[in-house]
Write a protein that holds these residues in place. Structure first.
Motif, PDB file in Angstrom:
ATOM      1  N   ILE A  93       0.841  -1.198   0.000  1.00 24.22           N
ATOM      2  CA  ILE A  93       0.000   0.000   0.000  1.00 24.22           C
ATOM      3  C   ILE A  93       0.877   1.250   0.000  1.00 24.22           C
ATOM      4  CG2 ILE A  93      -1.698   1.339   1.313  1.00 24.22           C
ATOM      5  CD1 ILE A  93      -2.903  -1.130   0.011  1.00 24.22           C
ATOM      6  N   ILE A  94       1.933   1.243   0.825  1.00 19.34           N
ATOM      7  CA  ILE A  94       2.851   2.384   0.863  1.00 19.34           C
ATOM      8  C   ILE A  94       3.451   2.624  -0.512  1.00 19.34           C
ATOM      9  CG2 ILE A  94       5.063   3.210   1.779  1.00 19.34           C
ATOM     10  CD1 ILE A  94       4.345   1.653   4.369  1.00 19.34           C
ATOM     11  N   GLU A  95       3.885   1.563  -1.161  1.00 20.63           N
ATOM     12  CA  GLU A  95       4.476   1.658  -2.496  1.00 20.63           C
ATOM     13  C   GLU A  95       3.484   2.245  -3.502  1.00 20.63           C
ATOM     14  OE1 GLU A  95       5.760  -1.577  -5.818  1.00 20.63           O
ATOM     15  OE2 GLU A  95       6.490  -1.947  -3.780  1.00 20.63           O
ATOM     16  N   LEU A  96       2.260   1.752  -3.491  1.00 17.16           N
ATOM     17  CA  LEU A  96       1.242   2.238  -4.430  1.00 17.16           C
ATOM     18  C   LEU A  96       0.887   3.700  -4.181  1.00 17.16           C
ATOM     19  CD1 LEU A  96      -1.125  -0.852  -4.514  1.00 17.16           C
ATOM     20  CD2 LEU A  96       0.342  -0.036  -6.372  1.00 17.16           C
ATOM     21  N   LEU A  97       0.694   4.060  -2.918  1.00 14.34           N
ATOM     22  CA  LEU A  97       0.292   5.427  -2.599  1.00 14.34           C
ATOM     23  C   LEU A  97       1.404   6.437  -2.884  1.00 14.34           C
ATOM     24  CD1 LEU A  97      -1.767   4.918   0.696  1.00 14.34           C
ATOM     25  CD2 LEU A  97      -2.622   5.177  -1.640  1.00 14.34           C
ATOM     26  N   THR A  98       2.629   6.122  -2.489  1.00 14.23           N
ATOM     27  CA  THR A  98       3.720   7.070  -2.753  1.00 14.23           C
ATOM     28  C   THR A  98       3.986   7.178  -4.248  1.00 14.23           C
ATOM     29  OG1 THR A  98       5.375   5.352  -2.347  1.00 14.23           O
ATOM     30  CG2 THR A  98       4.848   6.818  -0.513  1.00 14.23           C
ATOM     31  N   GLY A  99       3.906   6.056  -4.963  1.00 17.35           N
ATOM     32  CA  GLY A  99       4.092   6.078  -6.413  1.00 17.35           C
ATOM     33  C   GLY A  99       2.983   6.817  -7.134  1.00 17.35           C
TER      34      GLY A  99
END
Length: 77
Positions: free
Chosen positions: A59-65
């Motif tokens: 989720i962190i990866e998707l949101l920051t990206g």
């Protein structure tokens, strides 16, 4: 790398059970020192309830990206 303005994220509200898509600007991500202090928040567009959900690595990866604003929480001694 620039993020397209059309990036949208699927979300659901635990209060009204509504399902919808949100733009990156409608979400906030807080990254803390542990799982317990790492989460994302938004306001439900259907019932206006504040929503806070845990954010794992993916989720962190998707949101920051996707351009979601991120706050890094630091532990104080």
């Amino acid at each position: 790398m620039p993020v397209p303005a059309a990036v949208r994220f699927r979300a659901a509200c635990p209060e009204c059970r509504g399902r919808f898509e949100l733009a990156a600007g409608a979400l906030r991500l807080a990254i803390g020192a542990s799982r317990r202090t790492t989460f994302y928040t938004f306001t439900c567009p259907q019932c206006a309830a504040p929503v806070r959900k845990p954010a794992g690595e993916r989720i962190i990866e998707l949101l920051t990206g996707g351009g979601v604003r991120t706050l890094r929480l630091h532990a104080t001694p």
